[in-house]
Design a protein around this motif. Sequence first.
Motif, short mmCIF file in Angstrom:
data_model
loop_
_atom_site.label_atom_id
_atom_site.label_comp_id
_atom_site.label_asym_id
_atom_site.label_seq_id
_atom_site.Cartn_x
_atom_site.Cartn_y
_atom_site.Cartn_z
N ILE A 196 0.87 -1.23 0.06
CA ILE A 196 -0.06 -0.01 -0.05
C ILE A 196 0.86 1.33 -0.13
O ILE A 196 1.94 1.14 0.52
CB ILE A 196 -0.94 0.00 1.00
CG1 ILE A 196 -2.10 1.14 1.16
CG2 ILE A 196 -0.18 0.17 2.63
CD1 ILE A 196 -2.99 0.84 2.24
N ASP A 197 0.20 2.25 -0.62
CA ASP A 197 1.00 3.43 -0.48
C ASP A 197 0.90 4.45 0.92
O ASP A 197 -0.02 4.24 1.22
CB ASP A 197 0.84 4.55 -1.57
CG ASP A 197 1.21 4.27 -2.93
OD1 ASP A 197 1.95 3.02 -3.01
OD2 ASP A 197 1.14 4.84 -4.13
N ALA A 198 1.90 5.05 1.27
CA ALA A 198 2.15 5.85 2.36
C ALA A 198 1.27 7.11 2.59
O ALA A 198 0.83 7.56 3.31
CB ALA A 198 3.45 6.00 2.83
N ASP A 199 0.84 7.45 1.21
CA ASP A 199 0.19 8.81 1.02
C ASP A 199 -1.47 8.62 1.19
O ASP A 199 -2.14 9.44 1.15
CB ASP A 199 0.74 9.55 -0.04
CG ASP A 199 0.36 8.51 -1.36
OD1 ASP A 199 -0.43 7.79 -1.15
OD2 ASP A 199 0.81 9.02 -2.46
N LEU A 200 -1.81 7.39 1.49
CA LEU A 200 -3.24 7.18 1.70
C LEU A 200 -4.07 7.32 0.39
O LEU A 200 -5.08 7.54 0.57
CB LEU A 200 -3.70 8.10 2.94
CG LEU A 200 -3.23 7.62 4.39
CD1 LEU A 200 -3.85 8.77 5.35
CD2 LEU A 200 -3.74 6.48 4.76
N GLN A 201 -3.57 7.35 -0.60
CA GLN A 201 -4.21 7.50 -1.85
C GLN A 201 -4.97 6.04 -2.02
O GLN A 201 -6.00 5.83 -2.78
CB GLN A 201 -3.09 7.61 -3.15
CG GLN A 201 -2.74 8.96 -3.22
CD GLN A 201 -2.08 9.25 -4.46
OE1 GLN A 201 -1.02 8.87 -4.63
NE2 GLN A 201 -2.73 10.14 -5.51
N ASP A 202 -4.42 5.07 -1.46
CA ASP A 202 -5.20 3.69 -1.36
C ASP A 202 -5.80 3.64 -0.15
O ASP A 202 -5.23 3.50 0.72
CB ASP A 202 -4.18 2.48 -1.65
CG ASP A 202 -3.24 2.80 -2.93
OD1 ASP A 202 -3.64 3.17 -3.95
OD2 ASP A 202 -1.96 2.26 -2.45
N ASP A 245 -12.33 4.17 -5.32
CA ASP A 245 -12.01 5.28 -5.83
C ASP A 245 -10.70 5.83 -5.37
O ASP A 245 -10.41 5.96 -4.01
CB ASP A 245 -13.08 6.45 -5.60
CG ASP A 245 -14.36 6.15 -6.06
OD1 ASP A 245 -14.24 5.94 -7.63
OD2 ASP A 245 -15.42 5.89 -5.68
N ARG A 246 -9.83 6.36 -6.27
CA ARG A 246 -8.32 7.06 -5.72
C ARG A 246 -8.45 8.29 -5.38
O ARG A 246 -8.85 8.94 -6.08
CB ARG A 246 -7.40 6.59 -6.64
CG ARG A 246 -5.77 6.68 -6.36
CD ARG A 246 -5.01 6.00 -7.25
NE ARG A 246 -3.64 6.40 -7.00
CZ ARG A 246 -2.78 5.91 -6.21
NH1 ARG A 246 -3.06 4.70 -5.65
NH2 ARG A 246 -1.45 6.38 -6.37
N HIS A 247 -7.84 8.58 -4.32
CA HIS A 247 -8.19 10.01 -3.77
C HIS A 247 -6.84 10.61 -3.80
O HIS A 247 -5.92 9.88 -3.96
CB HIS A 247 -8.43 9.96 -2.31
CG HIS A 247 -9.71 9.51 -1.80
ND1 HIS A 247 -10.95 10.24 -2.20
CD2 HIS A 247 -10.10 8.20 -1.65
CE1 HIS A 247 -11.94 9.16 -2.09
NE2 HIS A 247 -11.64 8.20 -1.48
N PRO A 248 -6.69 12.18 -4.10
CA PRO A 248 -5.46 12.80 -3.91
C PRO A 248 -4.56 12.52 -2.83
O PRO A 248 -5.16 11.85 -1.67
CB PRO A 248 -6.07 14.10 -3.96
CG PRO A 248 -7.21 14.20 -4.35
CD PRO A 248 -7.99 12.93 -4.02
N ARG A 249 -3.35 12.80 -2.83
CA ARG A 249 -2.35 12.65 -1.89
C ARG A 249 -2.72 13.18 -0.46
O ARG A 249 -3.40 14.16 -0.53
CB ARG A 249 -1.13 13.20 -1.90
CG ARG A 249 0.07 12.37 -2.48
CD ARG A 249 1.23 13.01 -2.83
NE ARG A 249 2.38 12.02 -2.78
CZ ARG A 249 2.94 11.55 -1.80
NH1 ARG A 249 2.93 11.87 -0.61
NH2 ARG A 249 3.66 10.62 -1.92
N HIS A 250 -2.51 12.82 0.66
CA HIS A 250 -2.95 12.98 1.86
C HIS A 250 -2.16 14.42 2.26
O HIS A 250 -2.64 15.37 2.69
CB HIS A 250 -2.58 11.94 3.17
CG HIS A 250 -2.95 12.54 4.56
ND1 HIS A 250 -4.24 12.91 5.07
CD2 HIS A 250 -1.91 13.09 5.54
CE1 HIS A 250 -3.89 13.25 6.35
NE2 HIS A 250 -2.88 13.39 6.53
MG MG Z 1 0.80 8.82 -4.22
#
Ligand code: MG
Length: 331
Positions: free
Chosen positions: A93-99, A196-201
């Motif tokens: 998983i990505d650290a930026d909470l995009q997932d 749905d993929r969100h923008p970076r946290h």
């Molecule tokens: Mg990202």
Amino acid sequence: MPPCLSIVVPMHNESQNVQAFYDRVAGVLDGLGETWEIVCVNDGSRDDTLAQLTELHGRDPRVKVIDLSRNFGKEIALTAGLDHATGDAVIPIDADLQDPPELIPELLAKWREGYEVVNATRRSRQGETWVKKATANAFYRALEKMTSIRIPRNTGDFRLISRPAMDALRRLPERNRFMKGLFAWVGFRQATVYFDRHPRHAGVTTWNYWRLWNLALDGITSFSSLPLRIWSYLGAGIALCAFFYASFLILRTLFFGIDLPGYASIMVTILFIGGIQLIGLGVLGEYLGRIFEEVKQRPMYLIRESHGIGASVTDGGTDVAGLDAARAPVR
Ligand code: MG
Ligand code: UDP
């Protein structure tokens, strides 16, 4: 006892996201009633990501930390994490909470149904320009045409990989790690879940078009040899045209004598053929460079230190792995 679930997260300059990431993911995981671990790979961050991670590990030993000796790039950092994840199901998983971590229960449910790989595919790409969407689309389409492996579209590294699929994945030794392709290559029973993929946290993405272009080249060169083979056909086509044109010139000279002016046509031909040859050489170079990377057989990554890796889950002790070659032996 290895945990049931391993979350693997590569981190490069994510100091603004570490705490928010942990809070949200741990919240979801605690609700599952399963044992879990989060394997964090610090990929040569220049901020205090590592300090925050070790501090987290001190508070919650289920957070494991691997510190790479420098920035190796996301795909390699992820590989390092996957190599050290011990769970029956592994989720990168990505650290930026995009997932969204909230999708994890859904992935788990599919796994329980008997699927060995559960892909998380984005339904929408929020916060991305139309140029990025269009280029991503073109890339997937080109890749689909060139290889026989079905690489699912709009699917990043966020997915669930069960232990058997994980062990299979670890047997792929290539240094050129186009992860989505490798995930697809191993096969197994695959299911898909949409989100749905969100923008970076917080923070900024380190990907730009040059890096994406290079990722695309990695993807194509590691999963298709069509760009190499195309040159034989192109060469044959041009040679055939040249043969007919030469016959025409010879006959014309025999019947009508020598007609000297022809500077323009000679220049055009030389430049055209020269350009074609250089492109062909460039394609050869792309593959040759990658072959060179592979035959050097360097370790894929080096670990500077690790926390909680290899130690039992309960003791949470800090073990310093030192500067030794990190890739665990391939079974
Ligand atoms: Mg990202
Ligand atoms: N990342 C990494 N090494 C790098 C670049 C990125 O480990 O050299 C990590 C980053 O910390 C994040 C994930 O890879 O957890 C995805 O990165 P990013 O959000 O920048 O990419 P994008 O979401 O734009 O594809």
